[in-house]
Design a protein around this motif. Structure first.
Motif, PDB file in Angstrom:
ATOM      1  N   CYS A 109       1.036  -1.303  -0.112  1.00  0.00           N
ATOM      2  CA  CYS A 109       0.091  -0.118  -0.040  1.00  0.00           C
ATOM      3  C   CYS A 109       1.034   1.454  -0.013  1.00  0.00           C
ATOM      4  N   ASP A 133      -0.969   0.494  -5.200  1.00  0.00           N
ATOM      5  CA  ASP A 133      -1.895   1.266  -4.429  1.00  0.00           C
ATOM      6  C   ASP A 133      -3.136   1.184  -5.150  1.00  0.00           C
ATOM      7  N   ASP A 135      -5.321   3.783  -5.250  1.00  0.00           N
ATOM      8  CA  ASP A 135      -5.775   5.089  -5.468  1.00  0.00           C
ATOM      9  C   ASP A 135      -5.074   5.862  -6.705  1.00  0.00           C
ATOM     10  N   ARG A 138      -3.308   9.307  -5.967  1.00  0.00           N
ATOM     11  CA  ARG A 138      -2.095   9.129  -5.046  1.00  0.00           C
ATOM     12  C   ARG A 138      -0.820   8.608  -5.690  1.00  0.00           C
ATOM     13  N   SER A 182      -3.975   1.421   4.861  1.00  0.00           N
ATOM     14  CA  SER A 182      -5.162   2.471   5.388  1.00  0.00           C
ATOM     15  C   SER A 182      -5.269   2.109   6.664  1.00  0.00           C
ATOM     16  N   CYS A 183      -5.273   3.200   7.705  1.00  0.00           N
ATOM     17  CA  CYS A 183      -5.759   3.040   8.835  1.00  0.00           C
ATOM     18  C   CYS A 183      -6.480   4.235   9.463  1.00  0.00           C
ATOM     19  N   LEU A 211     -11.701  -1.195   9.340  1.00  0.00           N
ATOM     20  CA  LEU A 211     -10.272  -1.160   9.159  1.00  0.00           C
ATOM     21  C   LEU A 211      -9.608  -2.450   9.706  1.00  0.00           C
ATOM     22  N   GLN A 215      -6.834  -4.716   7.370  1.00  0.00           N
ATOM     23  CA  GLN A 215      -5.869  -4.837   7.679  1.00  0.00           C
ATOM     24  C   GLN A 215      -5.380  -6.335   7.893  1.00  0.00           C
ATOM     25  N   THR A 235       1.222   1.094  10.940  1.00  0.00           N
ATOM     26  CA  THR A 235       0.014   1.922  10.920  1.00  0.00           C
ATOM     27  C   THR A 235       0.254   3.419  11.573  1.00  0.00           C
TER      28      THR A 235
END
Ligand code: SAM
Length: 306
Positions: A109, A133, A135, A138, A182-183, A211, A215, A235
């Motif tokens: 990620c 990733d 996104d 990003r 992501s967190c 989340l 994870q 994280t």
């Protein structure tokens, strides 16, 4: 609020990008800019600086610390990719994974890519660095950043890491995985104020549960690369649900992996029962809130495989 002032109290950390320059050259440059070098820090309190002074960090060899709010965004060294403005805690994952030059590494990620560029520096731009990733926006930011940082060993993919096939021939030599999913971001001192302000506690619990489940899926998936030796999980959350609980559940489901006891001299440990892991915070480590675990395949299991 108090968190706001926490942020402004944190040192300005500068990671030297050894793909483009050396720590010595950056130090000479900032000395010519009028900063006084106070030597290598020996205790955390040495990172609390005032005025035009700087030190080398005591834990990370490529890291310099300046007084809070020192601004390098318009500086030549930043614009030329010689320095990366990265919090100290977020330098821990790549440093601890420590993939040797020539190795094959996955950054699961990866955007916006500060840890990717740190990994490439440790690998001296050799081997292969597969960065994913979900996104696209990003990732676009990331490719600009990586270009500026001088990376050549990486391969970016706009892909859901959970859909990457660990058994695909291109990943057959992957021995190292960095997983920074992501967190909640609850460790970012500047976000903490409004994060829970007008949110009901139940909603927050449900969000953390979602989340944590994501994870754990990422973590289990990361362990599936057939030649994997070490995986770092990190994280920027301070919640046990996203940190120790995720790692403990994963270890239970993957008995051929164990935790490595990280940096014995680091002052803030994972919550019980996982003191092998590291935590970081504004009060105890002069960083943002952070968590890092390093999972390693049992050597017996590893030799059994090959
Ligand atoms: N490691 C990055 C760095 O140091 O610059 C920061 C990563 S950020 C904490 C988490 C990233 O995970 C976000 O960029 C997000 O888009 C990405 N992400 C979320 N779900 C993903 C998935 N299923 N597969 C791949 N990336 C994902």
């Amino acid at each position: 609020g108090t968190q706001q002032s926490d942020e402004h109290r944190l040192p300005r950390y500068v990671r030297v990008n050894t793909l483009k320059t050396t720590v010595e050259d950056v130090m000479d440059y900032v000395k010519r800019d009028g900063f006084t070098y106070l030597g290598e820090a020996v205790r955390l309190d040495d990172l609390n600086l005032k005025g035009k002074k700087f030190v080398r960090d005591l834990h990370l060899p490529e890291l310099l610390a300046f007084p809070p709010k020192t601004d390098f965004h318009d500086h030549f060294l930043y614009k030329a990719g010689h320095i990366i403005l990265q919090d100290k805690a977020s330098c821990l994952p790549a440093h601890l994974l420590n993939p040797p030059p020539g190795s094959h590494v996955v950054d699961a990620c990866a955007a916006p890519g500060n840890k990717t560029s740190h990994l490439a520096a440790i690998m001296r731009n050799t081997g292969r660095l597969f960065a994913f990733d979900l996104d696209a926006q990003r990732l676009a930011t990331m490719s600009t950043l990586l270009l500026r940082a001088g990376l050549t060993c990486h391969q970016l993919a706009n892909q859901d890491f959970l859909k990457v096939d660990p058994d695909s021939p291109q990943y057959k030599d992957v021995e190292y995985v960095l997983l920074d999913p992501s967190c909640s971001g609850s460790g970012m001192v500047c976000l903490r104020d409004n994060a829970t302000a007008d949110q009901k506690e139940e909603e927050e619990e449900a969000r953390l549960a979602r989340l944590a489940s994501f994870q754990l899926r990422c973590l289990n998936h990361g362990l599936r690369f057939p030649r994997l030796k070490r995986l770092v999980y990190s994280t920027c959350s301070i919640h046990r649900q996203e940190n120790e609980e995720v790692v403990a559940a994963c270890l239970q489901q993957n008995p051929s992996f164990r935790l490595v006891h990280l940096l014995p001299q680091w002052p803030e440990r994972g919550l019980e029962p996982l003191p092998q892991c590291l935590r970081a915070s504004a009060t105890k480590t002069l960083t943002h809130g952070f968590f890092v675990a390093l999972l390693e395949k049992h050597s017996a299991a590893a030799s059994f495989r090959s």
